[in-house]
Design an enzyme around this catalytic site. Structure first.
Site, PDB file in Angstrom:
ATOM      1  N   CYS A 172       5.354 -12.332  31.908  1.00  0.00           N
ATOM      2  CA  CYS A 172       5.993 -12.861  30.696  1.00  0.00           C
ATOM      3  C   CYS A 172       5.134 -12.679  29.451  1.00  0.00           C
ATOM      4  O   CYS A 172       5.648 -12.351  28.374  1.00  0.00           O
ATOM      5  CB  CYS A 172       6.376 -14.322  30.880  1.00  0.00           C
ATOM      6  SG  CYS A 172       5.004 -15.410  31.338  1.00  0.00           S
ATOM      7  N   HIS A 306       4.419 -20.361  31.752  1.00  0.00           N
ATOM      8  CA  HIS A 306       5.446 -19.466  31.197  1.00  0.00           C
ATOM      9  C   HIS A 306       5.252 -19.329  29.688  1.00  0.00           C
ATOM     10  O   HIS A 306       4.605 -20.168  29.038  1.00  0.00           O
ATOM     11  CB  HIS A 306       6.848 -20.022  31.480  1.00  0.00           C
ATOM     12  CG  HIS A 306       7.949 -19.040  31.256  1.00  0.00           C
ATOM     13  ND1 HIS A 306       7.871 -17.729  31.637  1.00  0.00           N
ATOM     14  CD2 HIS A 306       9.169 -19.180  30.645  1.00  0.00           C
ATOM     15  CE1 HIS A 306       8.988 -17.097  31.308  1.00  0.00           C
ATOM     16  NE2 HIS A 306       9.789 -17.952  30.703  1.00  0.00           N
ATOM     17  N   ASP A 327      13.718 -15.141  26.176  1.00  0.00           N
ATOM     18  CA  ASP A 327      12.993 -15.394  27.420  1.00  0.00           C
ATOM     19  C   ASP A 327      12.890 -14.084  28.201  1.00  0.00           C
ATOM     20  O   ASP A 327      13.913 -13.465  28.507  1.00  0.00           O
ATOM     21  CB  ASP A 327      13.740 -16.451  28.252  1.00  0.00           C
ATOM     22  CG  ASP A 327      12.919 -16.961  29.422  1.00  0.00           C
ATOM     23  OD1 ASP A 327      12.099 -16.205  29.966  1.00  0.00           O
ATOM     24  OD2 ASP A 327      13.107 -18.137  29.804  1.00  0.00           O
TER      25      ASP A 327
END
Length: 393
Positions: A172, A306, A327
């Site tokens: 991420c 995250h 995202d």
């Protein structure tokens, strides 16, 4: 004397009397032997107890060390530092799994493998992970939205990049950097410092770029955490690595640390207020414009486990705020829905996050704000060696 001529002898230890001195001596010897045995027994019991305690302490230490080693290995696996390979190895392994499950044909496996090897060789990102045009679609949507949005501020154009077979579960941070970079490449202000980065780099290339920043002297403490090496690993990166990466490219940015909740129920209203101020300070688009398409780059948003990219913020008619987030875990199929005009706004649900939706203990953001001179870059490199992020009280 008993009176009849017999002599009585009394034991000095138990007052027993007898008429024979030899019997008395034997009796006293028995007392002494019993006393000696008792004392020796106490000593032996103490030694045994100490030995047993030592054995128990060693056993507990051994079990604790074993637990610590297992926990450390677990953390290494979790954060991609277990030498299990990197992007390429995971990509191939996951494709093999897809073939074995009948979800991918062998010819497709070989084609995608060849494509992947070509992208990695050139250090550029696979276009299949990218969705473009979402910011423009959002601008059109909000211009026609008449329900509850009073005003909305949007970043300058941003491409969305989603995780792939090669980085699912750990990529991420790299994907968010790709999103920020895609926006900077569309802004002429950053042409000079990005002259060598005209295409979006692949994840292995980004890992090499972070290592370049470390070699320049950025964040030696963070570099040591990764043993100064990211390439070929599945190591997670965070706000400090993004800061080092951008600053080494002469992109001016700052880390803001929201280290504790500032609202009820563990919420972070100060985070939302800071982002609103970031987008609204320049009064772009006119004082009364409902949709403000700013020239601001997106914001990197990190919490434990995250990270996402902030691409805008809504202000509702009741004055509540709502972040708009890209995202990396959102697949391209979902992002493609945003490109279609959807009057009810249901396709925006994956993007919208209200104050009550962000309840992690801590958040960090990295916000871009201009270009650095070579002297300013050198100063920031020196400062990062003792870097402490700004904390919002």
């Amino acid at each position: 004397d008993t009176g009849n001529g017999e002599q009585l002898y009394e034991c000095p230890m138990c007052s027993l009397t007898c008429t024979d001195i030899h019997i008395l001596e034997e009796h006293v010897d028995l007392h002494l032997e019993e006393h000696s045995f008792s004392e020796g027994g106490n000593i032996r019991d103490l030694e045994l107890a100490q030995w047993l305690q030592t054995e128990e302490d060693q056993r507990q230490r051994s079990e604790e060390e074993k637990r610590e080693r297992e926990e450390f290995k677990k953390l290494q696996r979790q954060y991609g530092l277990d030498n299990s390979g990197g992007y390429k190895q995971q990509f191939l392994k996951n494709m093999e799994r897809e073939v074995n499950r009948g979800r991918m044909q062998p010819f497709e496996y070989h084609k995608r493998k060849a494509d992947m090897m070509e992208y990695l060789a050139f250090g550029i990102e696979d276009e299949k992970t990218k969705t473009s045009g979402v910011i423009e679609a959002l601008c059109k949507y909000y211009q026609n939205e008449n329900k509850d949005v009073r005003r909305v501020w949007l970043s300058t154009g941003v491409d969305h990049f989603h995780s792939s077979l090669g980085d699912r579960g750990w990529g991420c941070g790299y994907r968010n950097f790709q999103m920020i970079l895609s926006s900077l490449l569309q802004n002429s202000l950053y042409n000079d410092c990005l002259r060598d980065t005209t295409l979006i780099p692949s994840i292995p290339k980004i890992q090499s770029m972070i290592e370049d920043a470390w070699r320049e002297g950025f964040d030696p403490h963070g570099a040591s955490h990764f043993n100064n090496s990211l390439h070929g690993s599945k190591a997670w990166i965070g706000a400090c690595e993004i800061y080092s990466l951008l600053t080494n490219l002469r992109i001016k940015c700052q880390i803001i640390d929201f280290h504790k909740p500032t609202g009820p129920m563990g919420t972070h209203p100060r985070l939302f207020e800071w982002i609103l101020h970031y987008y609204s300070t320049d009064n772009e688009g006119g004082a009364n414009a409902k949709v403000v398409c700013t020239s601001k780059p997106p914001i990197y948003l990190q919490h434990q486990g995250h990270s996402r990219t902030v691409v805008g913020i809504e202000e509702k008619k009741n004055r509540t705020l709502c972040l708009l987030l890209f995202d990396p875990g959102c697949p391209s199929q979902e992002m493609q829905k945003l490109l279609k005009q959807n009057s009810d706004g249901t396709s925006l649900r994956p993007l919208r996050k209200f104050v009550g939706s962000l309840k992690e203990k801590q958040y960090q953001i990295v916000a871009v704000d201009g270009v650095l001179s070579l002297e300013e870059k050198a100063a920031r490199c020196h400062a990062s060696q003792v870097l402490t992020s700004e904390k919002i009280p």
